[in-house]
Design an enzyme around this catalytic site. Structure first.
Site, mmCIF file in Angstrom:
data_model
loop_
_atom_site.group_PDB
_atom_site.id
_atom_site.type_symbol
_atom_site.label_atom_id
_atom_site.label_comp_id
_atom_site.label_asym_id
_atom_site.label_seq_id
_atom_site.Cartn_x
_atom_site.Cartn_y
_atom_site.Cartn_z
ATOM 1 C CE1 TYR A 1 67.168 52.996 21.911
ATOM 2 C CE2 TYR A 1 68.104 50.903 20.981
ATOM 3 C CZ TYR A 1 66.975 51.841 20.956
ATOM 4 O OH TYR A 1 65.645 51.728 20.675
ATOM 5 C CE LYS B 1 64.405 51.303 23.876
ATOM 6 N NZ LYS B 1 62.994 51.942 24.150
#
Ligand SMILES: CCCCCCC[C@@H](O)CC(=O)SCCNC(=O)CCNC(=O)[C@H](O)C(C)(C)COP(=O)(O)OP(=O)(O)OC[C@H]1O[C@@H](n2cnc3c(N)ncnc32)[C@H](O)[C@@H]1OP(=O)(O)O
Length: 720
Positions: free
Chosen positions: A167, A171
């Protein structure tokens, strides 16, 4: 009534109140997306509400979330349409806006994905999805010359977070994408910013305690997004943290760092370890905002903001002495230097600088820069506290050298360097270093080095320097000499002690912005100086008084140097060009010469005005009748001191002397003899001929005969 939210703006996303058909593409994930959609619709935007309707793991698909938001907007009189396509079908999203609203108005794309867990999905949805949707909208934005893009990153991407490697990577990838879009879009009035919101949502509610989720209301994030999408907002490429009613901006900070790769010091892991504190010291840190400020590409921080040392500490540095340096040398260094500045045995006149057994073996005068340069190379400049300059940005700007005594050909010289001044030259800073070089306590020469630090100017300092370059006269030069440097000129010259990798290492040169390693400024300086020495001083180093040069453009090894010279009294002005390009590389340059005074032996020749003067004196001693005759024939007036501007040569091999350039033309022959033993001493260098003449030790005996040819016979010379 719609609440006007935290920002009192009439319209967000509109260029003019009259236009109301904005397109706002909002990816809904019930929390933040819903909030944005409502807020934009409230201000008249047409909203595409997109949501796949998946669960926190990316599974499932339902239209419920998007439909609910669209209903809410329509119920309040707003314009909205639901879309259930994957963000990987960015084009479909844009098409659904076109279908529903007839046209794409001013466009905002807000990418707001929150999705945990699956590596592949995370990258596909967060990174690829935002890229694809943006790409689909990009041309429309460009056409209408307006666009606002908001990327949603996460603190987990910015700072990292345990267990969220996939993640975090996706991001932070979004931030990189946003930074480049900001640059590419700015000329089309398309701005792209990134937010890292902390807000409760259907995804975070599963991993956060309920009261924390409650305090992180999406309403606290949406106002920032609305402002960033407003046409009055000029923010571009920004990164914001927002949540719980607070908004803050983030930026990069870079320490002053430490230049590890120094001239003569290799960059090693140990050197990195030893400088670690400096590398990590954020005192006087800079805030780079563009890739141009990226140090490794050569545009060091001084290009963005002046190096703080120049601003704050230069005044303290002026007058500061650098550590005294000692230079031991013998004929090897003198010869190596002569080769380094292009001397060659092809020219017999060069032999006196290339062969230690030559009776007139000497150092080229410009060798005088070498001992003093050592004072700076051996950590001199690097020892100045706080002066952390990038040596890829250091160029030699100017050089002045003046002699007080002839240079020896061996011995120990000491040099004392002082920081004389620090000048603000706009495009760069100039550090002036005065260096006095001594032999056994006697001052031999003085050097002034001008070190040009590219990009370090504009710190608010003075601009003038003491030893200014001088332009040449506006007339044709008196002499022009063309000489070739070789491909290996710099490789050879550096062996004299300037180990700067700029002249040998292609990587280092590239960091300084050069296609290939450049020639040392002091090498071209040596070429030009010896051109003058040969042309106007008969290669006599004792005639060399001073030289000033500005390095106007770099020279590449292998290029040809063309030295133009203008004689103005005892000053020879010089301008040196690269023949192949016609670029002036040495400008405002000049050499000051001493009058020819000192007799010396060169290649078996005794040359001196003084010798002639002495002969004149001898003639007057030998007999007044002779003097009368000489004066009658040539219009000379031989006084006791003699009178001539002539150059006199005694050729020892032939035992003959001749007047080469008499003041009134013509030639006079004289015959005289000297004692063998005295003459031997002169030849062997044990007896200074000038002193010998004046002391009477080198006696002129026999007849001095006047004829059309002046001839000096050195008795029994043939036996030597
Ligand atoms: C510790 C060790 C100490 C020794 C250090 C040296 C180590 C060596 O190994 C390094 C070298 O040998 S480098 C090779 C030799 N040098 C060069 O090739 C530099 C060539 N010159 C240039 O590129 C430009 O002139 C350049 C880049 C220097 C300036 O060009 P611009 O930025 O375009 O400047 P410009 O706009 O023309 O002028 C701005 C102001 O600067 C003055 N100026 C210009 N050239 C100068 C120069 N060479 N030296 C000093 N000042 C110079 C201008 O006069 C102007 O100031 P002002 O308005 O006050 O007149």
């Amino acid at each position: 009534m719609w609440s006007s939210g935290a920002i009192a703006l009439e319209k967000v996303g509109h260029r003019a109140p009259a236009e109301s058909s904005n397109l706002t593409v909002v990816f809904v994930s019930t929390g933040l997306g819903r909030e944005y959609a409502l807020a934009f619709a409230e201000r008249g935007a047409s909203v595409v509400v997109n949501d796949l309707g998946g669960n926190a793991k990316g599974g499932g698909k339902s239209s419920a979330a998007a439909d609910k938001v669209v209903e809410e907007i329509r119920a309040k009189g707003g314009k909205a349409v639901a879309n259930y396509d994957s963000v990987e079908d960015g084009e479909k999203l844009i098409q659904s806006a076109l279908k529903e609203f007839g046209r794409i108005g001013e466009c905002c794309v807000i990418y707001n994905g929150f999705l945990f867990v699956f590596q592949d999905l995370i990258h596909r949805i967060h990174l690829r999805g935002s890229f694809l949707v943006t790409r689909a909208a990009w041309d429309h934005m460009k056409k209408q010359k307006f666009g606002r893009i908001i990327m949603t990153t996460s603190a987990a991407g910015i700072y990292g977070n345990f267990g969220q490697s996939n993640y975090s990577a996706a991001k932070l990838g979004l931030l990189g994408l946003a930074n480049t879009l900001a640059i590419e879009g700015s000329k089309h009035n398309i701005y792209c910013n990134t937010i890292a919101p902390v807000a409760g949502s259907r995804l975070t509610e599963t991993v956060m305690p309920p009261d924390l989720v409650a305090s992180l209301k999406p309403e606290y994030v949406a106002p920032l997004v609305l402002w960033l999408c407003h046409e009055q907002c000029q923010e571009n490429g920004g990164l914001f943290e927002v949540g719980a009613g607070w908004v803050g901006k983030l930026r990069w900070e870079r320490s002053q760092g430490q230049i590890m790769r120094q001239k003569s010091r290799p960059m090693t892991p140990e050197a990195v370890r030893d400088q670690w504190d400096k590398i990590c010291d954020f005192t006087d840190a800079t805030k780079p905002t563009t890739i141009q400020g990226q140090h490794a590409l050569g545009s060091i921080t001084v290009n963005i903001s002046p190096n703080p040392w120049f601003r704050k500490k230069r005044a303290l540095a002026v007058g500061q002495k650098l550590p005294v340096s000692t230079f031991n040398f013998n004929h090897t260094q003198c010869i190596l230097y002569a080769l380094g500045v292009g001397m060659s045995t092809k020219d017999p006149d060069h032999l006196r600088f290339l062969y230690e057994g030559h009776p007139d073996f000497s150092c080229l005068p410009t060798f005088g820069v070498i001992p003093s340069q050592a004072a700076m190379m051996d950590g001199g400049l690097a020892s100045i506290p706080g002066l952390n300059i990038d040596f890829t940005q250091v160029l030699h700007g100017e050089q002045y050298l003046e002699f007080y005594r002839p240079l020896p050909t061996s011995g120990t010289l000491t040099s004392e360097a002082t920081i004389a001044d620090v000048l603000d030259k706009g495009s760069g800073a100039v550090i002036l270093l005065d260096v006095n070089t001594y032999s056994g306590g006697e001052l031999i020469c003085y050097n002034q080095f001008s070190v040009f630090v590219v990009g370090a100017g504009r710190f608010g300092g003075t601009r003038t320097s003491a030893k200014a370059p001088l332009p040449p006269p506006k007339r044709a030069p008196d002499a022009v000499v063309t000489d070739c440097t070789t491909r290996d000129q710099a490789a050879l010259y550096r062996l004299s002690g300037d180990w700067n990798p700029l002249h040998i290492d292609p990587g280092f040169a590239a960091m300084g912005g050069f296609k290939a390693p450049i020639l040392h400024g002091l090498c071209s300086f040596g070429f030009a100086a010896r051109h003058v020495l040969k042309q106007f001083a008969n290669n006599d180093p004792s005639r060399f008084k001073a030289i000033k040069v500005r390095f106007a453009k770099p020279v590449m090894p292998g290029q040809s140097l063309q030295t133009a010279m203008w004689k103005e009294g005892s000053r020879i002005h010089i301008e040196c060009k690269v023949k192949e390009t016609s670029d002036v590389v040495l400008s405002g340059a000049y050499v000051d010469l001493h009058q020819a005074r000192q007799p010396s032996f060169t290649g078996g020749r005794l040359q001196s005005d003084l010798v002639f003067t002495e002969i004149g004196r001898r003639i007057s001693e030998v007999g007044p009748e002779l003097v009368k005759k000489v004066n009658a024939v040539f219009g000379w007036e031989i006084t006791k001191e003699g009178k001539t501007a002539a150059q006199w040569t005694i050729d020892l091999k032939n035992g003959a002397g001749s007047l080469q350039k008499g003041p009134y033309g013509g030639k006079v022959d004289v015959t005289f003899t000297v004692a063998d033993e005295d003459f031997m001493e002169v030849v062997q260098g044990k007896l200074n001929p000038q002193k010998a003449f004046f002391s009477g030790k080198l006696k002129v005996r026999g007849n001095i005969m006047l004829s059309q040819k002046l001839e000096v016979i050195l008795k029994d010379y043939a036996k030597l």
